[in-house]
Design a protein around this motif. Structure first.
Motif, short mmCIF file in Angstrom:
data_model
loop_
_atom_site.label_atom_id
_atom_site.label_comp_id
_atom_site.label_asym_id
_atom_site.label_seq_id
_atom_site.Cartn_x
_atom_site.Cartn_y
_atom_site.Cartn_z
N LEU A 5 63.47 35.76 67.06
CA LEU A 5 64.03 34.75 65.76
C LEU A 5 65.52 34.44 66.02
CD1 LEU A 5 62.65 32.87 63.68
CD2 LEU A 5 63.13 34.55 62.09
N LYS A 6 66.21 35.32 65.79
CA LYS A 6 67.71 35.43 65.78
C LYS A 6 68.41 34.78 66.98
CE LYS A 6 68.07 38.47 61.72
NZ LYS A 6 68.77 39.75 61.28
N ASP A 7 67.69 35.15 68.20
CA ASP A 7 68.41 35.02 69.39
C ASP A 7 68.00 33.24 70.04
OD1 ASP A 7 69.21 37.55 69.62
OD2 ASP A 7 67.25 38.22 70.45
N GLU A 8 66.97 32.81 69.43
CA GLU A 8 66.56 31.48 69.67
C GLU A 8 66.35 30.48 68.68
OE1 GLU A 8 66.49 30.43 72.99
OE2 GLU A 8 66.49 32.43 73.98
N LYS A 14 55.75 31.23 70.73
CA LYS A 14 55.01 31.38 69.30
C LYS A 14 55.96 31.55 68.08
CE LYS A 14 51.69 34.65 68.36
NZ LYS A 14 50.44 35.42 68.53
N LEU A 15 55.64 30.81 67.21
CA LEU A 15 56.43 31.06 65.87
C LEU A 15 55.54 31.32 64.98
CD1 LEU A 15 59.20 30.65 64.42
CD2 LEU A 15 58.47 28.54 63.64
N ILE A 16 55.59 32.47 64.07
CA ILE A 16 54.86 33.08 62.96
C ILE A 16 55.66 32.61 61.79
CG2 ILE A 16 53.69 34.75 61.90
CD1 ILE A 16 53.32 36.20 64.57
N GLU A 38 58.26 30.24 55.63
CA GLU A 38 59.49 31.00 56.17
C GLU A 38 59.50 31.66 57.44
OE1 GLU A 38 62.44 31.25 54.57
OE2 GLU A 38 62.06 30.29 52.64
N PRO A 39 60.22 31.14 58.59
CA PRO A 39 59.95 31.60 59.88
C PRO A 39 60.29 33.14 59.78
CG PRO A 39 61.56 29.78 59.87
CD PRO A 39 61.20 29.96 58.59
N VAL A 40 59.59 33.97 60.50
CA VAL A 40 59.70 35.58 60.42
C VAL A 40 59.76 35.94 61.59
CG1 VAL A 40 58.91 35.98 58.06
CG2 VAL A 40 57.46 36.02 59.79
N GLU A 41 58.83 35.53 62.78
CA GLU A 41 58.76 36.18 64.16
C GLU A 41 58.79 34.97 65.12
OE1 GLU A 41 56.35 39.71 64.29
OE2 GLU A 41 55.54 38.74 62.31
N LEU A 42 59.46 35.18 66.17
CA LEU A 42 59.14 34.35 67.36
C LEU A 42 59.29 35.13 68.61
CD1 LEU A 42 59.91 31.12 68.54
CD2 LEU A 42 62.12 31.86 68.86
#
Length: 421
Positions: free
Chosen positions: A376-379, A348-350, A358-362
């Motif tokens: 978010l930064k890892d994938e 899930k991408l928020i 703007e992507p903020v959470e994955l």
């Protein structure tokens, strides 16, 4: 034929365990992961009744809404069904969903402000009583009954009980609110049990051919994502709220049951969506459905992606004149983000939607259902894939830039009673 669609406001998937629900699950199609398309009442119900995502049906705000979409009661009316709606809550009667029914009743007999029940609230037992009487009057006919119970939609006011509410600090955020809260989870369970008993009574008193039971959104509980605090995308605490302003699983994941001879006995763990209710029900009835964003679940082919959003009044300066509302009302949520998300069974991408995405959470929700680790930064490749899909889906959606009308003091008072402000 009697068809009942019951929407239990704030119904979490993990509290769907009353004996009545268990019986429905054992003899129907139970989906334990139904994703709602909006985090609060009016846009979510419009998706539920139209089969369309909010950016296609046009309802993005809680009150004074309007949609041009064709809704389920209109389709069934064309097929000869009598249609009626009963709601115990405030938001739906402020828009044009009621106009799509032959009859629509907003039950408002009670006022109990200290328990979070303003005079806009009607309890589930009265809704069911009205529904039973209406169905008795239409015995032997084709009937569609929509019931929207509001009993679980308790507010922080219910937690404060008879004590004074905490003061706002210099940032217009509740000060030391932790010492005031603690009743919500118990009250929620009590109300959930109460609503289930009322729906059980309805099914015992009336022969119902098709039952659909679901929720329009969930609710946050102690121990979840900083309860009751809300944080913006920069990690700043900007308010206190138990529903409607976040897109975590506890808010957008609800249960869904189809019960009746038309539906197989099965439990499905793969995600489905509120927008799948209309095409599934019409497929079971062998009625031609209008074009929707949903798909029939009778095929066994479940959707790969689910979209959700929360433009909680567009509480950002880019989306609404909330700085003026703040000056007038002093509720202090200027910096609360508008959010959209895209969910699969695995990820899930928020994204924030404050004028642009703007992507903020994955989250890897298959491995991390509590959404405790932001990847978010890892994938980055997965985040980009979901982000591109979101951008393509939303296209030129102007909601991120919309400035909504200022609400009146009377409307603000009602929204405060219901926990929205």
């Amino acid at each position: 034929m009697n068809i009942v669609l019951a929407s239990v406001d704030c119904l979490r998937h993990d509290t769907f365990d009353h004996r009545f629900y268990e019986r429905l699950k054992s003899s129907g199609s139970y989906y334990d992961t139904c994703i709602t398309q909006a985090a609060f009442t009016s846009p979510s119900h419009t998706s539920m009744l139209s089969g369309l995502n909010p950016f296609n049906h046009g309802v993005r705000w809680l009150i004074d809404y309007e949609t041009d979409a064709t809704l389920l009661p209109e389709i069934l009316s064309e097929e000869g069904f009598n249609t009626v709606g009963f709601t115990g809550g405030y938001p739906l009667p402020t828009g044009n969903i009621p106009d799509t029914f032959d009859e629509f009743h907003h039950i408002t007999p009670m006022e109990d402000r200290m328990e979070g029940r303003g005079n806009e609230f009607g309890p589930a037992n009265l809704l069911v009583n009205r529904a039973v009487n209406w169905l008795d009057d239409h015995e032997g006919e084709d009937n569609f009954v929509f019931i929207h119970s509001f009993d679980l939609h308790l507010t922080l006011r219910s937690e404060f009980g008879k004590r004074d509410e905490p003061e706002f600090d210099e940032n217009n955020v509740y000060e030391n609110v932790e010492q005031y809260i603690g009743r919500y989870q118990r009250r929620y369970r009590e109300e959930a049990e109460f609503v289930a008993r009322q729906l059980e009574n309805l099914h015992q008193l009336i022969d119902i051919d098709i039952s659909v039971v679901t929720g329009d959104h969930g609710s946050k509980m102690p121990g979840e994502h900083g309860y009751p605090w809300v944080y913006d995308s920069e990690g700043n605490r900007v308010g206190s709220q138990v529903r409607g302003v976040e897109l975590y699983e506890n808010i957008i994941r609800v249960p869904l049951i189809f019960n009746g001879d038309h539906f197989p006995d099965e439990t499905v763990h793969e995600q489905v969506r509120s927008i799948d209710i209309v095409p599934t029900l019409l497929d079971a009835l062998d009625i031609d459905a209008p074009e929707t964003d949903g798909k029939t679940l009778l095929s066994g082919d479940h959707p790969e992606f689910a979209y959700s959003e929360t433009y909680h009044g567009q509480l950002t300066k880019e989306n609404k004149l909330t700085h003026k509302m703040n000056e007038q009302y002093d509720f202090g949520w200027n910096d609360l983000d508008s959010l959209v998300c895209l969910r699969s069974n695995e990820w899930k991408l928020i994204c924030t939607a404050n004028g642009k995405l703007e992507p903020v959470e994955l989250y890897h929700i298959a491995q991390d259902p509590g959404e405790g680790r932001n990847l978010l930064k890892d994938e980055p490749e997965i985040a980009k894939e979901f982000f591109d899909d979101l951008q393509s889906m939303l296209g030129d959606d102007e909601q991120m830039y919309v400035t909504a009308d200022q609400v009146t003091q009377a409307t603000k008072d009602r929204l405060e009673d219901l926990g929205y402000l």
